[in-house]
Design a protein around this motif. Structure first.
Motif, PDB file in Angstrom:
ATOM      1  N   ILE A 159      49.402  16.821  22.378  1.00  7.11           N
ATOM      2  CA  ILE A 159      49.883  16.199  21.142  1.00  7.11           C
ATOM      3  C   ILE A 159      49.182  14.869  20.910  1.00  7.11           C
ATOM      4  CG2 ILE A 159      51.903  15.204  20.021  1.00  7.11           C
ATOM      5  CD1 ILE A 159      53.599  17.292  21.481  1.00  7.11           C
ATOM      6  N   SER A 160      49.055  14.072  21.983  1.00  7.55           N
ATOM      7  CA  SER A 160      48.412  12.765  21.845  1.00  7.55           C
ATOM      8  C   SER A 160      46.934  12.911  21.494  1.00  7.55           C
ATOM      9  CB  SER A 160      48.575  11.981  23.148  1.00  7.55           C
ATOM     10  OG  SER A 160      48.025  10.684  23.029  1.00  7.55           O
ATOM     11  N   ALA A 161      46.225  13.876  22.108  1.00 14.33           N
ATOM     12  CA  ALA A 161      44.810  14.086  21.806  1.00 14.33           C
ATOM     13  C   ALA A 161      44.618  14.609  20.387  1.00 14.33           C
ATOM     14  CB  ALA A 161      44.208  15.055  22.820  1.00 14.33           C
ATOM     15  N   ALA A 162      45.505  15.522  19.950  1.00 11.53           N
ATOM     16  CA  ALA A 162      45.389  16.045  18.588  1.00 11.53           C
ATOM     17  C   ALA A 162      45.597  14.940  17.557  1.00 11.53           C
ATOM     18  CB  ALA A 162      46.407  17.168  18.389  1.00 11.53           C
ATOM     19  N   SER A 163      46.584  14.098  17.775  1.00 10.68           N
ATOM     20  CA  SER A 163      46.791  12.981  16.843  1.00 10.68           C
ATOM     21  C   SER A 163      45.648  11.975  16.926  1.00 10.68           C
ATOM     22  CB  SER A 163      48.128  12.293  17.153  1.00 10.68           C
ATOM     23  OG  SER A 163      48.128  11.760  18.475  1.00 10.68           O
ATOM     24  N   ALA A 164      45.003  11.846  18.114  1.00  8.27           N
ATOM     25  CA  ALA A 164      43.854  10.955  18.234  1.00  8.27           C
ATOM     26  C   ALA A 164      42.663  11.456  17.426  1.00  8.27           C
ATOM     27  CB  ALA A 164      43.462  10.815  19.707  1.00  8.27           C
ATOM     28  N   VAL A 165      42.586  12.763  17.221  1.00  7.37           N
ATOM     29  CA  VAL A 165      41.528  13.314  16.389  1.00  7.37           C
ATOM     30  C   VAL A 165      41.854  13.138  14.904  1.00  7.37           C
ATOM     31  CG1 VAL A 165      40.323  15.448  15.750  1.00  7.37           C
ATOM     32  CG2 VAL A 165      40.826  14.968  18.154  1.00  7.37           C
ATOM     33  N   LEU A 166      43.122  13.340  14.559  1.00 10.69           N
ATOM     34  CA  LEU A 166      43.512  13.313  13.146  1.00 10.69           C
ATOM     35  C   LEU A 166      43.596  11.903  12.571  1.00 10.69           C
ATOM     36  CD1 LEU A 166      46.274  16.077  13.141  1.00 10.69           C
ATOM     37  CD2 LEU A 166      43.929  16.227  12.282  1.00 10.69           C
ATOM     38  N   VAL A 167      44.025  10.928  13.343  1.00 11.52           N
ATOM     39  CA  VAL A 167      44.219   9.571  12.814  1.00 11.52           C
ATOM     40  C   VAL A 167      42.921   8.984  12.252  1.00 11.52           C
ATOM     41  CG1 VAL A 167      44.751   7.188  13.471  1.00 11.52           C
ATOM     42  CG2 VAL A 167      46.297   9.036  14.137  1.00 11.52           C
TER      43      VAL A 167
END
Length: 388
Positions: free
Chosen positions: A71-79
């Motif tokens: 979840i943290s890595a996916a949000s790090a890509v999207l932000v």
């Protein structure tokens, strides 16, 4: 690895790590929300959601660190793709998000299997290489690599220490068992020395009695010879049993195991000892093996000993029949009155049953109508060999 418990279970059980993690996550969320406006151009209504994706994955460390990292890595890509950075801020994420991403990488490296850890490490290193500024991307990727391998090194060190501790515990148990066996061997040797000494004195006294006393009747002299022979046989059997318990490399002097062919000698020596015994032996001793023969001999020996001990002077009848199917034994004697029975009950019957059961045989006892009878059946071939 143990199945992770749900976060509710951690909270209900009052585990201090769950409460600590909940408090830290709350503090990080309280920091991430207002500081988000200092790093990215985020609409006010979306700021709580973006800050939650930065802070709340930390709660998954106790139950599923891999899911938290995902979840943290996916949000790090999207932000970085969704929101522009403010002037003066060169990093793709805010500080809270960066810290939690590194913590979740450490948690995965500590708890998951090596293939999973390598995949997370590779994905994280690529993420840092792509998202970080050009002058710092290689350093961050190297830092992630160093963190992952350092955690793995510590993890393997802790695991090896645990394995060593487990092996030491097993060694302590084995050492304790070995100590018990050695003590039993020492007791057996001491018992052998004590019994052998007294039995030797009995044998010597019986053998020298006709020479030390004049006018010894022939019947009494024969009885002395029987006592001496019985004593020597007992000594040989004690030495044989001691040899089983020896732990050193010396070879013990073993007495040969008795067979069915030795039963007539046993009956004769019992008669010489004064027991009114009548016996009958039918069949060929070649029909059974050594194990069955030795078992039959010991059972008959125990029956005769019990009869002479618990019913002294009572007539004893022993019958042994050997066929192709096995060995049948019957030993009976008249029961004495209660007032004349002085010997205490022992474990002879139980021992005979154990001996018979070991080769697939049975022992039955009948003690009615003033007579005590022991019936025994032993198969011609041990049950263990038939099963094999």
């Amino acid at each position: 690895m143990d199945k992770p418990r749900g976060f509710k279970n951690w909270m209900r059980s009052g585990h201090w790590t769950a409460w600590f993690l909940f408090a830290v996550t709350g503090i990080l969320y309280a920091v991430a929300w207002p500081t988000l406006f200092l790093t990215h151009q985020v609409p006010a209504e979306l700021a709580p959601i973006v800050a939650a994706f930065a802070a709340f994955p930390l709660l998954l460390i106790l139950v599923n660190p891999l899911l938290g990292w995902s979840i943290s890595a996916a949000s790090a890509v999207l932000v970085p793709l969704t929101f522009d950075r403010l002037p003066g801020w060169s990093y793709p994420w805010q500080v809270v998000h960066l810290i939690e991403l590194l913590v979740l990488i450490v948690a995965v490296a500590w708890t998951r299997s090596l293939p999973t850890v390598l995949k997370v490490w590779l994905a994280s290193a690529v993420l840092f290489l792509i998202a970080m500024p050009a002058d710092a991307d290689a350093g961050w990727a190297f830092g992630v690599t160093a963190i992952v391998f350092a955690v793995l090194l510590v993890r393997w060190l802790v695991l090896s220490r645990r394995q060593v501790a487990a092996l030491e515990e097993v060694s302590e148990l084995e050492r304790a068992k070995r100590t018990v066996l050695q003590e039993r061997t020492r007791i057996a040797r001491d018992l052998h020395d004590i019994v052998a000494h007294h039995m030797s004195m009995v044998v010597v006294s019986a053998q020298t009695a006709p020479y030390r006393h004049t006018d010894v009747p022939p019947s009494l002299q024969a009885e002395f010879e029987t006592i001496a022979a019985t004593g020597r046989q007992a000594l040989n059997e004690i030495r044989g049993l001691l040899g089983v318990l020896r732990s050193d490399a010396e070879l013990a002097e073993l007495a040969p195991a008795p067979t069915l062919a030795d039963l007539p000698d046993l009956f004769t020596s019992t008669q010489r000892a004064g027991v009114p015994l009548t016996w009958q032996f039918d069949g060929s001793t070649a029909l059974v093996g050594e194990l069955i023969g030795a078992t039959a001999y010991r059972i008959v020996q125990e029956c005769l000993a019990n009869a002479s001990r618990h019913a002294p002077g009572s007539p004893v009848v022993a019958e042994v029949i050997v066929t192709t199917d096995g060995v049948g034994i019957e030993v009976r004697n008249r029961m004495v009155t209660e007032s004349s029975a002085s010997a205490e009950p022992g474990l002879g019957i139980a021992g005979m049953r154990e001996r018979a059961a070991a080769v697939g045989g049975t022992v039955a006892v009948h003690d009615a109508d003033g007579e005590f009878v022991v019936w025994t059946y032993l198969p011609s071939v041990p049950a263990a060999l038939i099963a094999g």
